[in-house]
Design an enzyme around this catalytic site. Sequence first.
Site, PDB file in Angstrom:
ATOM      1  N   SER A 190       4.301  -4.398   8.706  1.00  0.00           N
ATOM      2  CA  SER A 190       2.929  -3.923   8.601  1.00  0.00           C
ATOM      3  C   SER A 190       2.159  -4.783   7.611  1.00  0.00           C
ATOM      4  O   SER A 190       2.739  -5.273   6.629  1.00  0.00           O
ATOM      5  CB  SER A 190       2.908  -2.466   8.124  1.00  0.00           C
ATOM      6  OG  SER A 190       1.580  -2.030   7.911  1.00  0.00           O
ATOM      7  N   TYR A 250       5.313   3.528   1.517  1.00  0.00           N
ATOM      8  CA  TYR A 250       5.342   2.875   2.832  1.00  0.00           C
ATOM      9  C   TYR A 250       5.189   1.372   2.684  1.00  0.00           C
ATOM     10  O   TYR A 250       5.913   0.589   3.313  1.00  0.00           O
ATOM     11  CB  TYR A 250       4.218   3.444   3.703  1.00  0.00           C
ATOM     12  CG  TYR A 250       4.037   2.746   5.030  1.00  0.00           C
ATOM     13  CD1 TYR A 250       4.944   2.936   6.065  1.00  0.00           C
ATOM     14  CD2 TYR A 250       2.937   1.910   5.253  1.00  0.00           C
ATOM     15  CE1 TYR A 250       4.767   2.311   7.292  1.00  0.00           C
ATOM     16  CE2 TYR A 250       2.754   1.288   6.468  1.00  0.00           C
ATOM     17  CZ  TYR A 250       3.666   1.489   7.493  1.00  0.00           C
ATOM     18  OH  TYR A 250       3.496   0.858   8.699  1.00  0.00           O
TER      19      TYR A 250
END
Length: 277
Positions: free
Chosen positions: A161, A172
């Site tokens: 990501s 995350y």
Amino acid sequence: MSAPVGEHDAVPPVLSPGRFAGRSVLITGAVQGIGRAVADRVVREGGAVTVVDRADLIASVADELTAVSPESIRVTPVEADLETFGGARAAADAALTAHGRIDVLINNVGGTIWARPYHEYSADQIEAEVRRSLFPTLWMCRAVLPAMVDRGAGTIVNVSSVATRGVNRVPYAASKGGVNGLTSALALEAAPHGVRVVATAPGGTLAPQRRVSRGGDARTEQEKTWYSQIVDQTVESTALGRYGTLHEQASPICFLASDEASYITGSVLPVAGGDQG
């Protein structure tokens, strides 16, 4: 942000028929989102596919994918919790049993559970985020590598990501930074064995409403505000000024998984409309 619910029913705008013919491709997180779009494309391009998810919907997804296979190749479903090594090993074993080998592993499991400033996370939430977005990729790479090394061939595509630089999701971001490190380090180890390891780094992506919740849906007004800050930052960071589509994410993943990318390893490709993370 969401796209029409029927997006998975649409034929990808660009296909390479036969690109995965004769290939055994294991795809994780295949019930929804990018994983589902990747599975659809690989099947349409002739791959013998094993799809993995911890949701029991994976069996019906496999039936849907079999129905669009040009050769009516049976898609193998595996229900497994990839946050454990036992689950990852079961998925790899199922693919080997069904197809005799694993040519390609595509790791899609992951995603922000909660959206909040780091000091607002509890210890349990931090651990849950890391288990969700780092360990499935770590475990699946470990589970498939012995078979790939023994054959002297294979490709692993990790989905990372650009949110390694983003607000309100530090755990995350740290997990996806780990995926990037795994990709570059494992590529060096695996290259002498004929195994490539690469990754894409998606940006904001439109998707249908989730079939299975991640469990951290925003409920309070404060949680909704924190999530909106993520959306605002994503759009502001994206040169093209919009979210991408599932097809726009699946396409580069399948390119990296194919022989067209045979001289690419250790790279993380941003697929984020100009947002470099």
